[in-house]
Design a protein around this motif. Structure first.
Motif, PDB file in Angstrom:
ATOM      1  N   THR A 180       3.213 -12.509  -0.865  1.00 54.69           N
ATOM      2  CA  THR A 180       2.504 -13.458  -1.712  1.00 54.69           C
ATOM      3  C   THR A 180       2.755 -14.881  -1.252  1.00 54.69           C
ATOM      4  O   THR A 180       1.838 -15.719  -1.219  1.00 54.69           O
ATOM      5  N   TYR A 183       0.638 -15.381   1.784  1.00 51.26           N
ATOM      6  CA  TYR A 183      -0.773 -15.445   1.424  1.00 51.26           C
ATOM      7  C   TYR A 183      -1.136 -16.804   0.821  1.00 51.26           C
ATOM      8  O   TYR A 183      -2.141 -17.429   1.210  1.00 51.26           O
ATOM      9  N   ILE A 213       1.120  -2.206  -2.276  1.00 52.80           N
ATOM     10  CA  ILE A 213      -0.306  -2.245  -2.615  1.00 52.80           C
ATOM     11  C   ILE A 213      -0.580  -1.596  -3.970  1.00 52.80           C
ATOM     12  O   ILE A 213      -1.361  -2.097  -4.784  1.00 52.80           O
ATOM     13  N   GLU A 217       0.348  -6.922  -7.289  1.00 45.77           N
ATOM     14  CA  GLU A 217      -0.935  -7.586  -7.067  1.00 45.77           C
ATOM     15  C   GLU A 217      -1.021  -8.111  -5.631  1.00 45.77           C
ATOM     16  O   GLU A 217      -1.218  -9.301  -5.389  1.00 45.77           O
ATOM     17  N   ALA A 218      -0.855  -7.213  -4.698  1.00 42.04           N
ATOM     18  CA  ALA A 218      -0.922  -7.563  -3.275  1.00 42.04           C
ATOM     19  C   ALA A 218      -2.099  -6.850  -2.640  1.00 42.04           C
ATOM     20  O   ALA A 218      -2.387  -5.684  -2.966  1.00 42.04           O
ATOM     21  N   GLU A 219      -2.777  -7.529  -1.745  1.00 36.48           N
ATOM     22  CA  GLU A 219      -3.958  -6.977  -1.097  1.00 36.48           C
ATOM     23  C   GLU A 219      -3.596  -6.343   0.247  1.00 36.48           C
ATOM     24  O   GLU A 219      -2.739  -6.863   0.980  1.00 36.48           O
ATOM     25  N   PRO A 220      -4.233  -5.221   0.602  1.00 41.25           N
ATOM     26  CA  PRO A 220      -3.978  -4.627   1.920  1.00 41.25           C
ATOM     27  C   PRO A 220      -4.216  -5.591   3.072  1.00 41.25           C
ATOM     28  O   PRO A 220      -3.532  -5.518   4.097  1.00 41.25           O
ATOM     29  N   SER A 221      -5.165  -6.510   2.909  1.00 39.67           N
ATOM     30  CA  SER A 221      -5.495  -7.438   3.994  1.00 39.67           C
ATOM     31  C   SER A 221      -4.379  -8.438   4.279  1.00 39.67           C
ATOM     32  O   SER A 221      -4.438  -9.155   5.275  1.00 39.67           O
ATOM     33  N   TRP A 222      -3.357  -8.478   3.445  1.00 39.18           N
ATOM     34  CA  TRP A 222      -2.210  -9.349   3.699  1.00 39.18           C
ATOM     35  C   TRP A 222      -1.232  -8.702   4.678  1.00 39.18           C
ATOM     36  O   TRP A 222      -0.263  -9.326   5.085  1.00 39.18           O
ATOM     37  N   ARG A 244      -7.796   1.131   4.097  1.00 35.35           N
ATOM     38  CA  ARG A 244      -7.696   0.386   2.835  1.00 35.35           C
ATOM     39  C   ARG A 244      -7.818  -1.117   3.050  1.00 35.35           C
ATOM     40  O   ARG A 244      -7.832  -1.874   2.081  1.00 35.35           O
ATOM     41  N   GLY A 245      -7.848  -1.551   4.327  1.00 37.64           N
ATOM     42  CA  GLY A 245      -8.059  -2.963   4.616  1.00 37.64           C
ATOM     43  C   GLY A 245      -6.929  -3.665   5.323  1.00 37.64           C
ATOM     44  O   GLY A 245      -7.039  -4.859   5.622  1.00 37.64           O
TER      45      GLY A 245
END
Length: 386
Positions: A180, A183, A213, A217-222, A244-245
């Motif tokens: 985070t 990001y 993931i 609240e973390a996105e795969p794209s990170w 998943r990204g």
């Protein structure tokens, strides 16, 4: 200075066919039909490069290089030396991302930043990851977020170790925090802000990343996970994670790059989420480039499928919008490769010619006033001393 590259087969990275590429200063001015007579009539300084029998591509990107060398894991005498501009650019790499690893004591973040700045002065595009295996991340400023926001060379956090006995065994909550932070730093500074993960040989493999993931609240794209070619089990998990990204990377240290690239692509791994890297410290840019060529020449993977793994995919994942493709307005990082061998004929980085007719025309800046003679050839390099 204008440079017109004529008669080459252009891959941008998609195959465009026989086109011309016009470089104006540090920028690609045109890709397509270029009127040589019109250029000559302008009266500006220019050169014409005949790329007959060659392919023309964007400069290659290596997202994982231990620019300061490796610290060695068998005592102080096994430390490896830093990399110099000639060792990198002569093999077609115009952009590198430097990192630290298990050792953030002898190899330091200020030292890594200084090395990136030196390479930039010598004509390369050089970025760095902030941190190393350990958490909390070893940084230059107060936090990873600060490094990403206020140090231009820093693009994200890494290489954070998971599933490795040399790491700090971070749990999912700790990883979510650093991801985070990265990001948010990237979001505020218009940078990648991804977290680059060293995946070790441990039995948990990518389990902790899945927990991040699924439970936070973390996105795969990170996520940008490297060393995924350790086993078929790990590769299968990486393919699922990429679906998943997340972004994933195969290093070339073990000499089996083609095997794992084929495995990934043959099992419908998301092609746009895959990159390849050198992990150079003991490994070298030369060996990495040879394995990229072998993917095409020995193992039959189409060039247009391999090329994005060292150009457009990497540029997109790292949010380097001016890199990775041959288009008007992009940075003039350009390679001319022999069509049959894919060996480097010419290299331009930021519009500056670094290799001409296979010969280096740049060298490390310190040599101008140095009496040193440095010739180092590893026993497993396959190269003769020069």
């Amino acid at each position: 200075m204008h440079t017109l590259i004529e008669n080459g087969e252009v891959y941008a990275p998609e195959r465009l066919g026989r086109r011309s590429v016009l470089i104006a200063g540090s920028t690609i001015a045109a890709v397509g039909r270029v009127d040589r007579r019109a250029l000559e009539s302008l009266g500006v300084e220019h050169e014409i490069v005949d790329a007959e029998g060659c392919v023309v591509t964007a400069g290659w990107i290596d997202p994982h290089v231990h620019l300061l060398g490796g610290s060695g894991e068998e005592g102080f005498s096994t430390q490896t030396p830093e990399f110099f501009v000639d060792e990198i650019v002569r093999h077609g790499f115009t952009t590198v991302v430097g990192c630290l690893g298990v050792d953030t004591t002898m190899k330091t973040m200020p030292g890594l930043l200084a090395k990136a700045k030196a390479l930039a002065e010598e004509g390369l595009n050089a970025h760095i990851w902030t941190g190393g295996y350990n958490l909390p991340a070893t940084t230059i400023l107060r936090s990873a977020r600060d490094d990403i926001m206020f140090i231009s060379e820093v693009i994200g956090v890494g290489e954070v170790a998971i599933a490795d006995k040399r790491g700090m065994e971070p749990d999912a909550r700790e990883l979510a925090r650093i991801m985070t932070d990265a990001y948010v730093g990237g979001m505020l500074a218009r940078k990648a802000g991804v977290t680059h993960f060293h995946v070790g040989e441990g039995k948990r493999r990518l389990a902790t990343l899945r927990e991040v993931i699924d439970d936070f609240e973390a996105e795969p794209s990170w996520i940008y996970a490297t060393h995924i070619g350790r086993s078929e089990a790990l590769m299968r998990e990486a393919i699922e994670l990429a679906s998943r990204g997340a972004a994933v990377d195969i290093d070339s240290v073990e000499g089996d790059l083609a095997r794992w690239v084929k495995y990934y692509l043959d099992r419908d791994g998301e092609p746009g989420r895959l990159t390849v890297s050198s992990d150079a410290s003991v490994n070298s840019p030369r060996a990495f480039a040879q394995q990229v060529r072998d993917c095409v020449l020995t193992h039959g993977i189409p060039f247009e499928r391999v090329l994005p793994l060292v150009t457009s995919n990497t540029a997109r994942i790292l949010k380097l919008p001016e890199k990775g493709s041959l288009e008007a307005g992009k940075a003039a990082d350009v390679l001319v490769l022999d069509r049959d061998s894919l060996e480097v004929r010419h290299v331009w980085s930021k519009g500056r010619c670094c290799v001409r007719d296979g010969e280096l025309v740049v060298r490390a800046g310190f040599l101008a006033e140095s009496k040193r003679e440095v010739v180092l050839v590893g026993d497993e390099s396959g190269a003769a001393p020069t």
